[in-house]
Motif scaffolding. Structure first.
Motif, PDB file in Angstrom:
ATOM      1  N   ALA A 137     -14.970 -35.756 -20.111  1.00  0.00           N
ATOM      2  CA  ALA A 137     -15.790 -36.965 -19.984  1.00  0.00           C
ATOM      3  C   ALA A 137     -17.261 -36.596 -19.848  1.00  0.00           C
ATOM      4  N   ALA A 138     -17.531 -35.570 -19.044  1.00  0.00           N
ATOM      5  CA  ALA A 138     -18.924 -35.171 -18.824  1.00  0.00           C
ATOM      6  C   ALA A 138     -19.554 -34.676 -20.118  1.00  0.00           C
ATOM      7  N   ASP A 160     -22.616 -36.488 -22.058  1.00  0.00           N
ATOM      8  CA  ASP A 160     -23.885 -35.779 -22.248  1.00  0.00           C
ATOM      9  C   ASP A 160     -24.284 -35.736 -23.716  1.00  0.00           C
ATOM     10  N   ASN A 216     -27.628 -36.262 -19.899  1.00  0.00           N
ATOM     11  CA  ASN A 216     -27.627 -36.457 -18.440  1.00  0.00           C
ATOM     12  C   ASN A 216     -26.820 -37.649 -17.960  1.00  0.00           C
ATOM     13  N   PHE A 224     -23.596 -37.509 -17.623  1.00  0.00           N
ATOM     14  CA  PHE A 224     -22.296 -36.923 -17.275  1.00  0.00           C
ATOM     15  C   PHE A 224     -21.619 -37.578 -16.081  1.00  0.00           C
ATOM     16  N   ALA A 225     -22.409 -38.108 -15.169  1.00  0.00           N
ATOM     17  CA  ALA A 225     -21.820 -38.739 -13.977  1.00  0.00           C
ATOM     18  C   ALA A 225     -22.657 -39.965 -13.620  1.00  0.00           C
ATOM     19  N   VAL A 255     -19.735 -44.788 -13.705  1.00  0.00           N
ATOM     20  CA  VAL A 255     -18.466 -44.155 -13.319  1.00  0.00           C
ATOM     21  C   VAL A 255     -18.499 -43.583 -11.902  1.00  0.00           C
ATOM     22  N   VAL A 256     -19.645 -43.046 -11.491  1.00  0.00           N
ATOM     23  CA  VAL A 256     -19.760 -42.496 -10.139  1.00  0.00           C
ATOM     24  C   VAL A 256     -20.642 -43.451  -9.329  1.00  0.00           C
ATOM     25  N   ASP A 311     -15.993 -40.930  -7.859  1.00  0.00           N
ATOM     26  CA  ASP A 311     -15.661 -41.313  -9.229  1.00  0.00           C
ATOM     27  C   ASP A 311     -14.782 -42.561  -9.199  1.00  0.00           C
TER      28      ASP A 311
END
Lengths: 293, 237
Positions: free
Chosen positions: B181-182, B186, B191, B193-194, B198-199, B210
């Motif tokens: 996913a990350a 990306d 950037n 990724f999180a 999601v986070v 998460d």
């Protein structure tokens, strides 16, 4: 396992059983908001000790896991804080340390680690636990000059910084994975740990991608084809066992990935990449100790 | 029971052949024993279940393993399709990532199939008609959706397993899905990724965590890629 029937039978013999079970769970009630369902899920282990005279063993085990997680988060949080120049009294990091465009991602990761610290501190305190002492950190690995540094240029050489970051993140993923089994008696904590665990994996993947963009031979997932960054006898435990291709299902039956017919369906060389492996608490603790004094 | 059996027959006879292949396994007996028709379940008064259409995945850990198996089938089928017919504007380096991810998902799929043995559901046929797989952007959007879904699914399912072996497996796979996913995020948007979708990062007590989704939430998304309806009603949770 028919827990409900077992519980009903036991409660008939011992009417105080429910009370003792719920009082054991009460230690975690503020964070779990335990409903009947969660309490039942906790039964397989809680039952064992509720029938016997009360012991603190289960609670200590959960708190041990939480304390380990918190120390890991202290480590990661402090590491990024120092790189970002946010730690008073720590050696200053030159403004040119972050190559163009790289700082925002590190800030994002740092923010998450801070959030994990706060989450775990809150959970431990709400459970009546005592917070572990925050260690003193030395990310060069010299134990404050007591021994030769492993990463002398960690905050002056961006590639070294990323190598240490990858080491910490990959180790963090493995450490959380090693603890989730101990949290199985508390659904809320287990789910929270898994949700932190996957964030650490996102971090690890991003750091790996950053390194690859700078020319390193490394995939975003842990691969046997990665060029090793482990320091022999020190940080090699971070990757030891990650090349495992033997996976097991219940009953200890090994999945025969490398035998027909499975080897005609799957890319056997990528089995190790497809599963991340846990490390036990003792390994995680010794890895932390490399960066503390 | 008789009327439910009639529903079962009607479902199968009324739908195109392709839909039936979801349950194509070694033998019809295996299929009918592995797949519990919701209408035949004791819970057929449950209003969440549409007896004539919904298939369940079984109960307890077996049900959860079938749930994971279905999810991995979906991911593997998606990447298979992308790797077989990649969009013209996808660079070779990215195709190599997708090939790796395809291989990982196939391995996960086969893991669960082996774990389930004769309790495994059949091979699902997916309909990706709602996705745009002819452009790089479309492929990345879909990959991001599926990988984030996979992470949230394992995060939500971990607590539902009884056998610690399978909790352990959920952890071993979840972090690989998170790495996927990350990377996908990306590549789609640097950037991300999180990112906060999601986070959590909204000042709540769950900041820094998460996503986690229940089987019902995940199956609802999986169903959009199926020509049949799978029900999560028999699963723990």
């Amino acid at each position: 396992m028919n827990i409900l029937k077992l519980l009903a039978d036991l409660a008939e013999v011992d009417p105080t059983l429910y009370d003792r079970l719920s009082s054991r769970q009460a230690a975690f009630a503020p964070l779990s908001k335990l409903g009947r369902k969660a309490a039942l899920a906790a039964l397989p282990v809680a039952l064992g000790t509720a029938i016997m005279p009360a012991q603190a063993r289960d609670i200590r085990t959960i708190l041990d896991s939480l304390n380990l997680a918190l120390v890991l988060e202290y480590l990661e949080s402090e590491f990024y804080a120092r790189a970002l120049g946010l730690v008073a009294g720590a050696p200053s990091v030159p403004a040119s340390f972050f190559p163009a465009g790289t700082r925002p991602a590190i800030e994002t990761i740092y923010r998450h680690e801070q959030q994990h610290v706060r989450f775990l501190e809150r959970v431990i305190q709400a459970s009546g636990g005592t917070l572990p002492t925050k260690p003193r950190f030395d990310f060069t690995g010299s134990k404050n000059g007591a021994q030769p540094a492993l990463f002398a240029d960690v905050f002056t050489n961006f590639d070294t910084f990323l190598q240490v970051a990858q080491t910490l993140e990959d180790a963090g993923v493995r450490a959380y994975k090693g603890q989730v089994g101990f949290l199985q008696t508390d659904n809320s904590l287990l789910e929270a740990a898994l949700r932190i665990h996957s964030v650490e994996a996102r971090h690890a993947a991003h750091i790996r991608s950053m390194r690859r963009a700078r020319g390193a031979n490394v995939k975003s997932w842990v691969s046997p084809t990665d060029t090793s960054i482990a320091v022999a006898g020190k940080t090699d435990a971070v990757y030891a066992g990650e090349g495992l291709v033997n996976q097991f299902v219940a009953g200890l039956r090994q999945v025969p990935f490398d035998q027909a017919p499975l080897n005609t369906v799957v890319a056997v060389a990528k089995v190790a990449e497809a599963f991340d492996e846990p490390i036990p608490a003792s390994t995680a603790t010794s890895l932390v100790s490399i960066f503390t004094y | 029971m008789d009327t439910k059996s009639t529903s079962f027959s009607r479902l199968f006879s009324a739908r195109p052949v392709r839909r039936r292949t979801f349950f194509r396994v070694a033998g019809a007996t295996a299929a009918s024993s592995a797949l519990v028709l919701a209408g035949c379940d004791k819970d057929d008064e449950n209003p969440e279940v549409s007896p004539e259409q919904a298939f369940t995945l079984g109960t307890g850990d077996t049900g959860l393993l079938n749930y994971a198996y279905l999810l991995e089938q979906l991911e593997a089928a998606f990447y298979d399709k992308v790797v077989a017919t990649p969009p013209a504007d996808m660079p070779a380096a990215e195709l190599a990532y997708f090939t790796d991810m395809r291989d990982h998902e196939v391995i996960h799929r086969e893991f669960f199939k082996f774990a389930l043995g004769t309790s495994a559901i059949g091979t699902a046929v997916f309909n990706f008609g709602s996705l745009t797989l002819t452009t790089r952007a479309g492929v990345f959007a879909a990959a991001q959706t599926l990988e984030d879904l996979g992470v949230a699914a394992y995060n939500g399912a971990g607590k539902l397993f009884t056998d610690p072996v399978y909790l352990g497996i959920a952890g071993k796979i979840a972090s690989v899905e998170a790495r996927h996913a990350a990377l996908v995020r990306d590549l789609a948007l640097p950037n991300s990724f999180a990112a906060a979708d999601v986070v959590a990062n909204d000042g709540s007590a769950l900041d820094g965590l998460d996503a986690a989704k229940s089987p019902a939430q995940v199956i609802a998304v999986v169903n959009t890629f199926l020509n049949i309806t799978v029900s999560a009603a028999s699963l723990p949770g």
